[in-house]
Design a protein around this motif. Sequence first.
Motif, PDB file in Angstrom:
ATOM      1  N   HIS A  31       1.680  11.182   5.032  1.00  9.60           N
ATOM      2  CA  HIS A  31       2.631  10.206   5.218  1.00  9.60           C
ATOM      3  C   HIS A  31       2.453   9.205   6.306  1.00  9.60           C
ATOM      4  O   HIS A  31       1.782   9.796   7.345  1.00  9.60           O
ATOM      5  CB  HIS A  31       4.271  10.201   5.378  1.00  9.60           C
ATOM      6  CG  HIS A  31       4.672  11.055   3.987  1.00  9.60           C
ATOM      7  ND1 HIS A  31       5.046  10.069   3.259  1.00  9.60           N
ATOM      8  CD2 HIS A  31       4.808  11.866   3.476  1.00  9.60           C
ATOM      9  CE1 HIS A  31       5.670  10.829   1.940  1.00  9.60           C
ATOM     10  NE2 HIS A  31       5.281  11.990   2.061  1.00  9.60           N
ATOM     11  N   GLN A  32       2.622   8.039   6.118  1.00 13.33           N
ATOM     12  CA  GLN A  32       2.457   6.927   7.162  1.00 13.33           C
ATOM     13  C   GLN A  32       3.126   7.320   8.562  1.00 13.33           C
ATOM     14  O   GLN A  32       2.967   7.539   9.649  1.00 13.33           O
ATOM     15  CB  GLN A  32       2.645   5.603   6.739  1.00 13.33           C
ATOM     16  CG  GLN A  32       2.600   4.441   7.972  1.00 13.33           C
ATOM     17  CD  GLN A  32       2.695   3.086   7.406  1.00 13.33           C
ATOM     18  OE1 GLN A  32       3.161   2.970   6.251  1.00 13.33           O
ATOM     19  NE2 GLN A  32       2.221   2.034   8.108  1.00 13.33           N
ATOM     20  N   GLU A  33       4.739   7.414   8.213  1.00 17.61           N
ATOM     21  CA  GLU A  33       5.534   7.844   9.272  1.00 17.61           C
ATOM     22  C   GLU A  33       5.555   9.551   9.200  1.00 17.61           C
ATOM     23  O   GLU A  33       5.446  10.294   8.137  1.00 17.61           O
ATOM     24  CB  GLU A  33       6.889   7.623   8.902  1.00 17.61           C
ATOM     25  CG  GLU A  33       7.102   6.223   8.234  1.00 17.61           C
ATOM     26  CD  GLU A  33       6.774   5.064   9.480  1.00 17.61           C
ATOM     27  OE1 GLU A  33       6.858   5.533  10.720  1.00 17.61           O
ATOM     28  OE2 GLU A  33       6.636   3.946   9.164  1.00 17.61           O
ATOM     29  N   PHE A  64      -4.177   9.613   2.327  1.00 21.84           N
ATOM     30  CA  PHE A  64      -3.871   9.450   3.922  1.00 21.84           C
ATOM     31  C   PHE A  64      -3.258   8.148   4.127  1.00 21.84           C
ATOM     32  O   PHE A  64      -4.190   7.222   4.065  1.00 21.84           O
ATOM     33  CB  PHE A  64      -5.169   9.718   4.612  1.00 21.84           C
ATOM     34  CG  PHE A  64      -5.766  11.035   4.707  1.00 21.84           C
ATOM     35  CD1 PHE A  64      -5.209  11.890   5.381  1.00 21.84           C
ATOM     36  CD2 PHE A  64      -6.676  11.635   3.728  1.00 21.84           C
ATOM     37  CE1 PHE A  64      -5.706  13.471   5.660  1.00 21.84           C
ATOM     38  CE2 PHE A  64      -7.187  12.840   4.000  1.00 21.84           C
ATOM     39  CZ  PHE A  64      -6.839  13.698   4.383  1.00 21.84           C
ATOM     40  N   ASP A  65      -1.938   7.991   4.597  1.00 21.62           N
ATOM     41  CA  ASP A  65      -1.734   6.591   4.768  1.00 21.62           C
ATOM     42  C   ASP A  65      -1.275   6.480   6.330  1.00 21.62           C
ATOM     43  O   ASP A  65      -0.824   6.883   7.051  1.00 21.62           O
ATOM     44  CB  ASP A  65      -0.055   6.499   4.240  1.00 21.62           C
ATOM     45  CG  ASP A  65       0.361   5.020   4.098  1.00 21.62           C
ATOM     46  OD1 ASP A  65      -0.157   4.362   4.645  1.00 21.62           O
ATOM     47  OD2 ASP A  65       1.506   4.877   3.652  1.00 21.62           O
ATOM     48  N   GLU A  66      -2.484   5.629   6.439  1.00 23.44           N
ATOM     49  CA  GLU A  66      -2.526   5.397   8.164  1.00 23.44           C
ATOM     50  C   GLU A  66      -2.608   6.536   8.953  1.00 23.44           C
ATOM     51  O   GLU A  66      -1.812   6.700   9.926  1.00 23.44           O
ATOM     52  CB  GLU A  66      -1.654   4.287   8.535  1.00 23.44           C
ATOM     53  CG  GLU A  66      -1.855   3.041   8.143  1.00 23.44           C
ATOM     54  CD  GLU A  66      -1.037   2.078   8.471  1.00 23.44           C
ATOM     55  OE1 GLU A  66      -1.057   2.024   9.826  1.00 23.44           O
ATOM     56  OE2 GLU A  66      -0.438   0.991   7.866  1.00 23.44           O
ATOM     57  N   PRO A  67      -3.736   7.640   8.698  1.00 20.25           N
ATOM     58  CA  PRO A  67      -3.554   8.997   9.387  1.00 20.25           C
ATOM     59  C   PRO A  67      -3.774   8.469  10.975  1.00 20.25           C
ATOM     60  O   PRO A  67      -3.418   9.472  11.844  1.00 20.25           O
ATOM     61  CB  PRO A  67      -4.468   9.726   9.025  1.00 20.25           C
ATOM     62  CG  PRO A  67      -5.409   8.944   8.330  1.00 20.25           C
ATOM     63  CD  PRO A  67      -4.784   7.671   7.967  1.00 20.25           C
ATOM     64  N   LYS A 123       0.884  -1.232  -0.061  1.00 23.62           N
ATOM     65  CA  LYS A 123      -0.023   0.119   0.133  1.00 23.62           C
ATOM     66  C   LYS A 123       0.903   1.198   0.162  1.00 23.62           C
ATOM     67  O   LYS A 123       0.705   2.108  -0.761  1.00 23.62           O
ATOM     68  CB  LYS A 123      -0.918   0.076   1.128  1.00 23.62           C
ATOM     69  CG  LYS A 123      -1.813  -1.361   1.356  1.00 23.62           C
ATOM     70  CD  LYS A 123      -2.578  -1.154   2.655  1.00 23.62           C
ATOM     71  CE  LYS A 123      -1.934  -1.328   3.868  1.00 23.62           C
ATOM     72  NZ  LYS A 123      -1.057  -2.515   4.184  1.00 23.62           N
ATOM     73  N   SER A 124       1.753   1.264   0.953  1.00 21.51           N
ATOM     74  CA  SER A 124       2.562   2.532   1.006  1.00 21.51           C
ATOM     75  C   SER A 124       3.559   2.806  -0.204  1.00 21.51           C
ATOM     76  O   SER A 124       3.595   3.990  -0.575  1.00 21.51           O
ATOM     77  CB  SER A 124       3.454   2.409   2.010  1.00 21.51           C
ATOM     78  OG  SER A 124       2.698   2.423   3.368  1.00 21.51           O
ATOM     79  N   THR A 125       3.993   1.451  -0.677  1.00 22.28           N
ATOM     80  CA  THR A 125       4.878   1.584  -1.962  1.00 22.28           C
ATOM     81  C   THR A 125       3.877   2.271  -3.002  1.00 22.28           C
ATOM     82  O   THR A 125       4.406   3.086  -3.796  1.00 22.28           O
ATOM     83  CB  THR A 125       5.140   0.158  -2.407  1.00 22.28           C
ATOM     84  OG1 THR A 125       5.950  -0.317  -1.262  1.00 22.28           O
ATOM     85  CG2 THR A 125       6.273   0.385  -3.346  1.00 22.28           C
TER      86      THR A 125
HETATM   87 MG   LIG Z   1       2.583   1.410   4.991  1.00 19.70          MG
END
Ligand SMILES: [Mg+2]
Lengths: 296, 349, 503, 312
Positions: free
Chosen positions: C88-90, C168-171, C46-48
Motif C-alpha cells: 500500500h501507499q500508506e 507497489f503503490d508508491e513504495p 491510481k490508488s483507487t
Molecule cells: Mg495514490
Amino acid sequence: QDTMTIGITQNNVGVDSYQTTYESAFIDAAAANDAVETVVLDAGGDVARQIAQVEDLIQQQVDAIIIWPTNGEAVIPAVRKASQAGIPVIVTNSNIAEQGFDFVASFSGPDNITQGARAAEIMCDRFKALGIETEAEIVQISGQPGYTTAIERAKGFEDRLPEVCPEVTLLETQPGDWNREKSQQVMEAFLVKYDSIDGVYAGDDNMGVGALNAAKAAGRAGDITFVGATNFAVGYEAMEAGDYWGSIYQSPVDDAEAALQTAIDVLNGEDVPFLNYFDTPKITQDNMGEFTKPVF
Amino acid sequence: MAQTTTFTAAAPPDDAPVRKPRSQLVVQGAIWGFVVLELIFFSVAGRFLSNSDTAFLDLDNMLLLLKQSAPIGIIALGMTIVMINGNIDLSVGATFALSAIVLLDSMTWPFMQALGDWAIPLAWIFALATGTALGFVNGLVVWKTGVDAFIVTLGSMLGYRGLVFMYNGEQPTSHLNWTLVDFAEAQFLGLHTATWFLLGTALVLWLVMTRTVHGRNAYAIGNNREAAVNAGIRVGPHFLLNFMLIGFLAALSAVVFYSESGSVNPNDGMLYELWAITAVVLGGTKLAGGYGSIISTLGGVVAIQLLRKGLGYIGADTETVNLVIGLILIAVLFLDRQLNRKGSEELKT
Amino acid sequence: MTDATPVLRLEGIVKTFPGVRALDGVDLELRPGEVHALMGENGAGKSTLMKVLGGILQPNEGRILIDEAPVVMTSPLEAKGKGVVFIHQELSLADELSVAENIFLGELPRKRFGRVDWTRLYATTDAILKTLNVRFDARTRVGDLSIANQQMVEIARALTVSPRAVIFDEPTASLTDAEKVVLFDVIEDLKAKGVGIIYISHRMEEIFRITDRISVLRDGQYRGTLRTAETTEDEVTQLMIGRSLDLSRSPVRHALGKVALEVRGLSCGHLYRDVSFSVREGEVLGFYGLVGAGRTEIAETLFGLRTPSAGSIRVNGDEVRIGSPVDAIRHGIGLVPEDRKGQGLVLGMNCRDNMTLPQVDDLSTGPFVSDGAEVAIFDQYRDRLDIRTPGWRQIVGNLSGGNQQKIVIGKWLSMRPQVLIVDEPTRGIDVGSKSEIHNLIRDLAAQGYAVIVISSEMPEVLHVSDRIAAMYSGRIMRTFAAEEVTEDSLIQAISGLEPEKVA
Amino acid sequence: MARQGILVAFAVFMVVFALANPRFIDIGNVAGVIRSSAILGVMALGVTFVVIGGNLDLSVGSMMSFSTIVVLDLHDTLGPALAIPAMFALTLCLGAFIGILVGYLKLNSLIVTLGMLSAIHGLTLMWSGGKNMDIADKAGTWFGIFGRGDVLGIPVPILIFALLAVVLSVVLSRTPFGRKVYAVGGNGTAATFSGVPRARVVFLTYILSAFCVAIAGLMQASRSLGSQNTVGQGMELEVLAAVILGGASLLGGAGTIFKTVIGVLILGFIQNGLLLMGLEFYVQYVVTWVIIILAVWLDIAAKRSRLWSPIA
Ligand SMILES: [Mg+2]
Ligand SMILES: Nc1ncnc2c1ncn2[C@@H]1O[C@H](COP(=O)(O)OP(=O)(O)OP(=O)(O)O)[C@@H](O)[C@H]1O
Ligand SMILES: Nc1ncnc2c1ncn2[C@@H]1O[C@H](COP(=O)(O)OP(=O)(O)OP(=O)(O)O)[C@@H](O)[C@H]1O
Ligand SMILES: [Mg+2]
C-alpha cells in the motif's frame, strides 16, 4: 470479660440517608459502649462484595457478625460459614430467607410486609374519611427493583388493600428507585395518563415527596392522598404543611441500636427472640404530634 | 546505475535503525509493584488502625483475596481480549446476571430436578450457553451493523438488564443446592474452587493471546484494523468470537459465584463492567486496543480487590472508601504514565 | 516476454464516490514478467484502481480477468488467494507486533490447535529479511523501526507467497537510495520469476530505470500505454497533464537579507548533537541526509515539539525559547511535517478547515470565525497548488495522497511564516505539482522569507537550495553552497566519510 | 436528508407513540417531557464538547449530585445569592481538576472520570454526612425559579436548556474554539502540529462540561428544593447515550449540539411514551436498547450508504 469485636456489613450506605443515619447511629452506639469494638463495612449493594466481607470478618475472627443482606438468599452460604466458624450472626433491617434461619442467631429490624399493610390501611382509612372508598383510583411508586425492602412493602400493600378497601383500584405500579427525581418523572407521566388519581402509595417518603412535587406542579396535589413509608424529614415537613397525608414511622437509629443490642445480648448468652421486630407505627397528619421530626 | 551502486556501498549510519525498545518488564510489572505497595501499606497501617486480631498478610487472608477476585477477575480477563481488539463490552454485568438466573432457575425445572445432582453440570452448560449467546448477539450486531462496540454494548447493557427483569420480575431468583455450595466452597491444594477457575482462565487466555493465531490476530486488529483487513484477516467473525468468549466468561464468572451463593438479585452485576475495565486498564492494556497483557490484568484485578479489602481492614468509612478508590485509580494511571515516558527527548504532542 | 497472455486484465473499470467519478472506464493489461508503471497526476485514480484490483473496493462497472478468466474479488483475502499482492501507499502495519507477524499478517503459520509456529515464522522471515539486506530481525517490534524500515517490512510482504501479480503503490516515497536499490533488486527477482508487477510512482528516473511499459491515467480516464524504451519523460508528462513541463527554469539567485534564524550548538539527547546553522531572509537552506540522520528531529525542535538538551535558537537576532508550536508560530516559524496522515491533517475534517487551522484565531471577526475569509484562502491555494477536490467541504481523508499533501503545504504557505520548514514536501506529489511546489518555495524566498527544505531526494535539494547542510547520524557534516556542491561530495558527506579520506 | 438518519428515527418514534396514546403529543405532556429532559440535556450539551474533543466524561452524574447538595446546603447558610456562585466555583474546581489530569497530564479520560465518579461521590457524602439536604423555608425562597418558574408560560428549565443549546451550538460551530475542539478530537497530533494548544482545549472542554453540570445541579436543586446524595447517580450513562444517539463519535472529532438535543429528546420521549403505554419499566430498557442501536446504525449507514457488514 474483655471487649467484644462486632463486625457489620451493611447493604449500601451511600444510597440514602436512612442507611447513612443507620451507620452513624451504629458507630455512635458502639462508641458509647466500652465493651464493644466494631468493624464497619459497606457492601455498596453488591452481593459478591458482601460475601467477601463476611469472609473477611470470619477471617479476622470477630466475635459476632451483623449483616444487612443485599440479597436474603445469596448470603446464606456465607452466613453458614460464619456459624460453622462459631461466630453468631445477627441479621438486621431485612431478613434472610428461611433456609438460612438455622445459621442465624437472631433477626432485628422492621417488618416490611406489615409496613406495606399499614400503609394500605392508612390509605383506606383516609378514603373512607373522604367518602371515596368505593371509587378511588390509586397508583404505586415502588422502590428500587430487586431490593427485598421494595418487594416486601409492595407485597404487603397490594395484599392488604383489597382486604380493607376492596373497591379501590390500583391503576399501575412503576419503580421510583428510591429516588425523588425519578419518582417525580414517573408521577408526571401518571398525571398525563390518568385524569383521576385519588391516591399515591410510595415505597418511601423520598419518592412520595417526588410524586407530591409533580402533582403540585400539575396543580392536582389537592385531590390526591399521598402515603409513603419510612418517614423522612421531608415527608414529615410535607405532612406539617398539609400536603402529604401519612407514612410509616421507622427510625434508623432504633434500627441500628436494636441490631447492636441484639448482638451484645447474643454474645452475653442472653435469651433473645429469633424475630426481633421493632415497632414501626403509622404516622398521619392526625397523629404526627406524637412523633419527633426524623433527623434524616 | 553505477552511481547507485556507490549508494549501497556507502556505510549505513552507525546508530542502528532499531530504536531502544521500551522495557516490557517495567511497563508490565508496574501493576505488580503497586500490588506490593498496597500489601505493605495495609499491613503497616493495619497495625495501628485495625480492630482485627489477625495480620493482613495472613496466608488465609491472601488465599481469600484470590478467591474474592474471581467474579470480576474472570470477566476482566475476557475484557482484556475484547479491549486488545479495540472493542469494549459494557454488557458483561447484565450477562453475568442473566446467566446466573438461568443457572439457578434451570435447576428448578421439573425434568432437571428428576436428574438429581446430574442437573448441576447441565445447569452450568445452560448458563454458559446463555452467556455465549448474549455475547453472540453483541458480536453479531457489531459485525453486521458496524456500530461501535461501545454503543452496541451500552445498549445491550440496558437491554439485557431488561431481560433479567423480564425473567422473574423484581424477585430474586434462588435455588440453594448444598451439593453445589459445598463444591464451590471446597479448597483443593489450599486454593478455593473460584481461585482455580480464575487461575485456569488466566492460564488458558494467556496461552491463547501469546501462542495462537487467534490471539496474535487480536493484537493486529486492535493495533491497526485497516492493516488487518488489508491482510485478509476476517475482522467481523474475529470480533464475533471474542464477544462470544467474553459472554462465556461472564457466564463462567456467574457459574462460579452463584454456585456458592444460590440466589441472584436482578440488580446483580451492575457496575461490574466498570470494575472489569478498570482492572484491565490498571493492568496497562491500551483502551485504543492493540496492546495489553492477560497477566497484568490479573494484577489489576488483585490490586482492586486488595484495595477494597484493605480499606475495610483499616476501618475506612464509606465516603473515604469512595474518595480513596477514585483517587488511587487516577494515581496509578499517573504513575503508569511516568514509567512509560520515553524521557526528555520525547516528542511533545 | 512481451506478447505472452496477460496475467491480469482490467476492462472498463468505473468507480464513483459521492461527487467524484474516480475511475471512468479504465483498461489495463499486465503481462507476466513485466514491470508496468501506472502514472498520473495526484488524484488521477491510481490508488483507487489498485484498490479495486486488490479487492478493497468494488467497481461500479467493469471486469477483472486473471489468466483471461473473469473474477470477482470482494475482499483482500480473495485477492491474495488469487495471487494478487498489494503493497500500500500508506503504511499498513501493526506497530505493536513483531516484524515477522506483520509480514505474515493474516497467514501466520499454524501448528495444531491454532497455535502459531514461531520457529517456522521466524526462520522464514529472517530468510526474507536477509535478501532485503536490512539491519533488523524478525522479532523486532515494528513500532521501533524507522519509517523507511517499516516500508521495507511492507515490501517484504510481497516475498512471502508466490504471487501472480504484485502492486507497489508508491513504495519509494519514504525510502532513501540505499533501500531503493534493494527494492529494485527485489523487483528484478520477481520479474525473473515471471510475476507481473504494477509500479506506481511519481519519480520519472525510477520509472525509466525499472519499468517496461507505462500506462497513464488522467482524471480517472485511461490515456494510453507506452513502451518505456520507446518514449521520453516529456511524452509521458504530456500524456499525464496535457502539456509539457518546463523543468529548465533554474532557480533565481537573489540578494539575501539579514539572518532570520540562527541555531548554535543545538543538541537533543542522542537524536542529534551540536548542530549549528543559520538561514537568511530570502534564502533556501536544504537539509540532506540518510533516513534517521536527525533532520526531522531538528525541525521538530525548532517548532517547539522537542526540548533541546543544549544550544540556543535565535530569531531575528534575539534568543528565543520555543516551548510549543504556539510559541513557534508566534516567532514566525512554520513546519510542514513529514507524516501528513499522522501529523499534518485532521483526516475527518474538511479541506478548508484543515488549511486554515493554524490561523483560525486570526481569521475571526469578533468571536466568530469568518467563513468568507477562510474560503478565500482555500480557493487561492487550491488554484495555486492545483488541488483536485470537488470543493472545500470535501473531507480531507477522501482526497488522494498527493492532494492531501498539497493541503498541508497550503496550510503553511498561507500562514506566510518568516521561517518555513518543509519536511519532505513533495513526498507523493506528481511531477507537475512538484515543480509547482519548488517554484512556490523559490518564490517565497524571493519575497524575503527564509525556507528550510528537508528532503531525501537529491535532485530536489539540489534544485531548490541556496545552501545545503549534509547530515550524518545526528551531526551536520558539512554545509555546501549551491555553486560548489557536487553529487559525489554530497554523498560522501551524508555517508559519514570525511572529505580528506575521499580525497 | 440521508444524513439525518437520527431525525428520521425521531420522527418515526414520535408517530408510533402518538398513535399508541394520543395524549403523548398533548402540549402539556410534550412540555413536561422537555422540562424533565432539560437537566439531562444541559449536562449532555457539555459532554458533547468533551466527546467531540476525543474524551469521555463519566463523572457528570456524580458531579451533579455534588453541586445539587452543595447549593442546597449553602442556600440555608449563605443565602441563595451567594450559594449559587459558591457552588459554581466549587463545581468548576472539580472540572478544572479533571481538565488538568486529562488535558495537561494526558491521562486517559475514561479512567480519570471513572475515578472521579467515585471520588466526587465520596466528597458529596462527606459534605452532607450522607443526609438528605433540604431547604428549610421552601415557601419563602426565590430559589425555586430555576426549576419551577415560568417565563411567558414557558417553564424556566426549558428556557435555560434552549438558550444554552443555542449558545453552545454557536460556540461549537462558529468560533475558533469550537473548530479547535473538532481538530483536537479528530487528530490531536495534527492539531498540535498546527499550533492548536491541545492541552488547553481539552482542559476547557472539561470546564465547560463542569459549568453545564453546575447549571444542571442548580436546576435540579431548584426543582425539588431538596435532594438526596444520589440524585445524579447513573446519569452519566444516560448522558452519554444521548450524546451518542445524537451521532457524536466516541473517537472524537464528530458531533453537533443540535443532534445531541435530538438525542436527549429521543431518550426523554421514549421513557415517557413507554410509561404512557403502561409498559413495565424493563420493557423500557429493552426498547431503549433497540432504539439506540437502530438510530446509530441508521445514522452511520446513511453516511456510508450501505446497511450491512461494513466490517470484513
Ligand atoms: Mg495514490
Ligand atoms: N473514499 C473516497 N471518497 C470520496 N472520494 C474519493 C475516495 N477515495 C478516493 N477518492 C477520490 O478519487 C480520486 C482518485 O483518488 P486516488 O487516491 O485513486 O488518486 P491517486 O491517483 O492515487 O493519487 P496520488 O498520486 O495522489 O496518490 C480523487 O479525486 C479522490 O479524491
Ligand atoms: N519507532 C518510531 N515510532 C514513532 N515514530 C518514529 C519511529 N521511528 C521513526 N519515527 C519517526 O519517523 C520519522 C522518520 O524517522 P527517521 O528514522 O527517518 O528519522 P529522521 O530523523 O526523520 O530522518 P531524516 O533525518 O532522514 O528525516 C521521524 O519523525 C521519526 O520521529
Ligand atoms: Mg525525516
